[in-house]
Motif scaffolding. Sequence first.
Motif, PDB file in Angstrom:
ATOM      1  N   TYR A   1     118.362  54.589  47.389  1.00 27.40           N
ATOM      2  CA  TYR A   1     117.706  55.481  46.419  1.00 27.40           C
ATOM      3  C   TYR A   1     117.882  56.923  46.875  1.00 27.40           C
ATOM      4  CZ  TYR A   1     115.301  51.377  44.538  1.00 27.40           C
ATOM      5  OH  TYR A   1     115.024  50.156  43.950  1.00 27.40           O
ATOM      6  N   GLY A   2     117.937  57.822  45.877  1.00 30.42           N
ATOM      7  CA  GLY A   2     117.953  59.231  46.242  1.00 30.42           C
ATOM      8  C   GLY A   2     118.204  60.150  45.070  1.00 30.42           C
ATOM      9  N   THR A   3     118.057  61.446  45.319  1.00 30.58           N
ATOM     10  CA  THR A   3     118.317  62.467  44.308  1.00 30.58           C
ATOM     11  C   THR A   3     119.792  62.833  44.254  1.00 30.58           C
ATOM     12  OG1 THR A   3     116.085  63.371  44.508  1.00 30.58           O
ATOM     13  CG2 THR A   3     117.784  64.858  43.661  1.00 30.58           C
ATOM     14  N   PHE A   4     120.433  62.947  45.395  1.00 29.05           N
ATOM     15  CA  PHE A   4     121.878  63.228  45.517  1.00 29.05           C
ATOM     16  C   PHE A   4     122.269  64.473  44.723  1.00 29.05           C
ATOM     17  CE2 PHE A   4     122.991  59.609  48.014  1.00 29.05           C
ATOM     18  CZ  PHE A   4     122.102  58.589  47.654  1.00 29.05           C
TER      19      PHE A   4
ATOM     20  N   LEU B   1     125.979  67.260  45.847  1.00 27.06           N
ATOM     21  CA  LEU B   1     126.506  66.220  46.745  1.00 27.06           C
ATOM     22  C   LEU B   1     127.221  66.831  47.956  1.00 27.06           C
ATOM     23  CD1 LEU B   1     126.687  63.016  46.452  1.00 27.06           C
ATOM     24  CD2 LEU B   1     129.134  63.463  46.234  1.00 27.06           C
ATOM     25  N   HIS B   2     126.904  66.348  49.138  1.00 27.93           N
ATOM     26  CA  HIS B   2     127.531  66.845  50.362  1.00 27.93           C
ATOM     27  C   HIS B   2     127.903  65.676  51.269  1.00 27.93           C
ATOM     28  CE1 HIS B   2     123.727  66.013  52.310  1.00 27.93           C
ATOM     29  NE2 HIS B   2     123.115  66.782  51.449  1.00 27.93           N
ATOM     30  N   TYR B   3     128.534  66.008  52.385  1.00 26.00           N
ATOM     31  CA  TYR B   3     129.100  64.955  53.255  1.00 26.00           C
ATOM     32  C   TYR B   3     128.017  64.089  53.910  1.00 26.00           C
ATOM     33  CZ  TYR B   3     128.302  68.471  56.944  1.00 26.00           C
ATOM     34  OH  TYR B   3     127.746  69.412  57.778  1.00 26.00           O
TER      35      TYR B   3
ATOM     36  N   PRO C   1     118.795  54.309  37.159  1.00 20.72           N
ATOM     37  CA  PRO C   1     117.808  55.385  37.273  1.00 20.72           C
ATOM     38  C   PRO C   1     116.657  54.995  38.201  1.00 20.72           C
ATOM     39  CG  PRO C   1     117.572  54.277  35.170  1.00 20.72           C
ATOM     40  CD  PRO C   1     118.774  53.671  35.831  1.00 20.72           C
ATOM     41  N   GLU C   2     116.192  55.954  38.979  1.00 24.47           N
ATOM     42  CA  GLU C   2     114.950  55.781  39.737  1.00 24.47           C
ATOM     43  C   GLU C   2     113.881  56.582  39.004  1.00 24.47           C
ATOM     44  OE1 GLU C   2     114.556  57.644  43.585  1.00 24.47           O
ATOM     45  OE2 GLU C   2     113.074  56.137  44.201  1.00 24.47           O
ATOM     46  N   ASN C   3     112.957  55.882  38.381  1.00 19.73           N
ATOM     47  CA  ASN C   3     111.912  56.521  37.556  1.00 19.73           C
ATOM     48  C   ASN C   3     110.592  56.714  38.265  1.00 19.73           C
ATOM     49  OD1 ASN C   3     113.361  56.590  34.887  1.00 19.73           O
ATOM     50  ND2 ASN C   3     113.466  54.397  35.285  1.00 19.73           N
TER      51      ASN C   3
ATOM     52  N   VAL D   1     118.818  50.073  51.987  1.00 22.88           N
ATOM     53  CA  VAL D   1     119.224  51.064  52.992  1.00 22.88           C
ATOM     54  C   VAL D   1     118.713  52.452  52.631  1.00 22.88           C
ATOM     55  CG1 VAL D   1     121.188  52.107  54.169  1.00 22.88           C
ATOM     56  CG2 VAL D   1     121.375  49.798  53.301  1.00 22.88           C
ATOM     57  N   MET D   2     118.211  53.176  53.618  1.00 18.20           N
ATOM     58  CA  MET D   2     117.847  54.578  53.454  1.00 18.20           C
ATOM     59  C   MET D   2     118.211  55.319  54.728  1.00 18.20           C
ATOM     60  SD  MET D   2     116.559  55.004  50.451  1.00 18.20           S
ATOM     61  CE  MET D   2     115.857  56.645  50.625  1.00 18.20           C
ATOM     62  N   GLY D   3     118.328  56.638  54.619  1.00 15.23           N
ATOM     63  CA  GLY D   3     118.485  57.456  55.814  1.00 15.23           C
ATOM     64  C   GLY D   3     117.197  57.398  56.632  1.00 15.23           C
ATOM     65  N   ASP D   4     117.320  57.648  57.956  1.00 11.25           N
ATOM     66  CA  ASP D   4     116.151  57.418  58.827  1.00 11.25           C
ATOM     67  C   ASP D   4     115.088  58.511  58.744  1.00 11.25           C
ATOM     68  OD1 ASP D   4     117.729  58.249  62.073  1.00 11.25           O
ATOM     69  OD2 ASP D   4     117.380  59.444  60.255  1.00 11.25           O
ATOM     70  N   ASP D   5     115.262  59.498  57.862  1.00 15.66           N
ATOM     71  CA  ASP D   5     114.121  60.380  57.564  1.00 15.66           C
ATOM     72  C   ASP D   5     113.051  59.577  56.829  1.00 15.66           C
ATOM     73  OD1 ASP D   5     115.211  61.792  54.480  1.00 15.66           O
ATOM     74  OD2 ASP D   5     116.387  60.475  55.735  1.00 15.66           O
ATOM     75  N   TRP D   6     113.407  58.386  56.377  1.00 13.46           N
ATOM     76  CA  TRP D   6     112.475  57.464  55.729  1.00 13.46           C
ATOM     77  C   TRP D   6     112.079  56.317  56.665  1.00 13.46           C
ATOM     78  CZ3 TRP D   6     110.210  58.691  51.226  1.00 13.46           C
ATOM     79  CH2 TRP D   6     110.813  59.704  50.467  1.00 13.46           C
TER      80      TRP D   6
ATOM     81  N   ASP E   1     122.373  68.630  60.369  1.00 14.79           N
ATOM     82  CA  ASP E   1     122.801  69.994  59.992  1.00 14.79           C
ATOM     83  C   ASP E   1     123.381  70.134  58.588  1.00 14.79           C
ATOM     84  OD1 ASP E   1     124.125  70.113  63.331  1.00 14.79           O
ATOM     85  OD2 ASP E   1     122.088  70.595  62.624  1.00 14.79           O
ATOM     86  N   ILE E   2     123.029  69.229  57.707  1.00 14.88           N
ATOM     87  CA  ILE E   2     123.434  69.410  56.312  1.00 14.88           C
ATOM     88  C   ILE E   2     122.351  68.818  55.419  1.00 14.88           C
ATOM     89  CG2 ILE E   2     124.793  67.270  56.304  1.00 14.88           C
ATOM     90  CD1 ILE E   2     125.559  70.438  54.211  1.00 14.88           C
ATOM     91  N   SER E   3     122.024  69.569  54.371  1.00 16.47           N
ATOM     92  CA  SER E   3     121.082  69.078  53.366  1.00 16.47           C
ATOM     93  C   SER E   3     121.265  69.945  52.119  1.00 16.47           C
ATOM     94  CB  SER E   3     119.637  69.202  53.861  1.00 16.47           C
ATOM     95  OG  SER E   3     119.269  70.573  53.917  1.00 16.47           O
TER      96      SER E   3
HETATM   97  N1  C2G Z   1     120.852  61.813  53.826  1.00 21.16           N
HETATM   98  C1  C2G Z   1     121.516  61.672  55.044  1.00 21.16           C
HETATM   99  N2  C2G Z   1     121.910  62.775  55.718  1.00 21.16           N
HETATM  100  C2  C2G Z   1     121.671  64.012  55.227  1.00 21.16           C
HETATM  101  C3  C2G Z   1     121.023  64.168  53.990  1.00 21.16           C
HETATM  102  C4  C2G Z   1     120.627  63.045  53.294  1.00 21.16           C
HETATM  103  O1  C2G Z   1     121.738  60.535  55.507  1.00 21.16           O
HETATM  104  N3  C2G Z   1     122.079  65.084  55.952  1.00 21.16           N
HETATM  105  C5  C2G Z   1     120.432  60.608  53.110  1.00 21.16           C
HETATM  106  C6  C2G Z   1     118.915  60.531  52.935  1.00 21.16           C
HETATM  107  O2  C2G Z   1     118.305  60.013  54.118  1.00 21.16           O
HETATM  108  C7  C2G Z   1     118.791  59.577  51.752  1.00 21.16           C
HETATM  109  C8  C2G Z   1     120.056  59.884  50.931  1.00 21.16           C
HETATM  110  O3  C2G Z   1     120.951  60.607  51.790  1.00 21.16           O
HETATM  111  O4  C2G Z   1     118.839  58.214  52.198  1.00 21.16           O
HETATM  112  C9  C2G Z   1     119.754  60.726  49.705  1.00 21.16           C
HETATM  113  O5  C2G Z   1     119.076  61.893  50.124  1.00 21.16           O
HETATM  114  P1  C2G Z   1     118.238  62.710  49.014  1.00 21.16           P
HETATM  115  O6  C2G Z   1     119.077  62.939  47.811  1.00 21.16           O
HETATM  116  O7  C2G Z   1     117.573  63.842  49.697  1.00 21.16           O
HETATM  117  O8  C2G Z   1     117.149  61.616  48.581  1.00 21.16           O
HETATM  118  P2  C2G Z   1     115.572  61.661  48.835  1.00 21.16           P
HETATM  119  O9  C2G Z   1     114.976  62.883  48.259  1.00 21.16           O
HETATM  120  O10 C2G Z   1     115.353  61.335  50.248  1.00 21.16           O
HETATM  121  O11 C2G Z   1     115.090  60.479  47.856  1.00 21.16           O
HETATM  122  O12 C2G Z   1     112.643  56.590  46.691  1.00 21.16           O
HETATM  123  C10 C2G Z   1     113.425  57.236  47.676  1.00 21.16           C
HETATM  124  C11 C2G Z   1     113.756  58.656  47.295  1.00 21.16           C
HETATM  125  O13 C2G Z   1     114.283  58.729  45.977  1.00 21.16           O
HETATM  126  C12 C2G Z   1     114.737  59.226  48.295  1.00 21.16           C
END
Ligand code: C2G
Length: 136
Positions: A7-10, A13-15, A70-72, A90-95, A116-118
């Motif tokens: 799930y995510g907003t994306f 889009l970046h690397y 869609p994520e609603n 799967v999610m990034g570990d900020d979650w 270093d990217i967001s």
């Molecule tokens: N991500 C990453 N590295 C980054 C930036 C983002 O691995 N430098 C990962 C995030 O951890 C996430 C995914 O990319 O798993 C999408 O990031 P966002 O678009 O910021 O999504 P977010 O706002 O975290 O939404 O219900 C869950 C939410 O919708 C997640």
Amino acid sequence: MKTVLTYGTFDLLHYGHINLLQRAKALGDYLIVACSTDEFNEIKNKHSFYNYENRKRVLEAIKYVDLVIPENNWEQKRDDIKKYNVDIFVMGDDWQNKFDELSDLCEVIYLPRTPDISTTIVKSYLNEKDITVNKS
Ligand code: C2G
């Protein structure tokens, strides 16, 4: 066949996003991305530059992505996992640990974020450069 869901907003889009999607796909055979709608972004207090249709279109062009839904809301994950017979969430570990309650339905994996990217970094860079963009 192993189905992976994330799930995510994306937005913008970046690397870091690509690294996440590439590793997520490598865990299985079919990757579903639930892309936050504009309305849900409001709830997440995120104001994306690209609207949902354009963020969805970008995601659908990525070779690792097989389906974009869609994520609603926050609550749909359990239903999505059942509906699509998901094997791995799967999610990034900020979650990290935030979605552990889903582990009765499927494997839950948190992948290291790319440092270093967001989207926020990209936006602040553009603001510092005083680059004004007329949203199309
Ligand atoms: N991500 C990453 N590295 C980054 C930036 C983002 O691995 N430098 C990962 C995030 O951890 C996430 C995914 O990319 O798993 C999408 O990031 P966002 O678009 O910021 O999504 P977010 O706002 O975290 O939404 O219900 C869950 C939410 O919708 C997640």
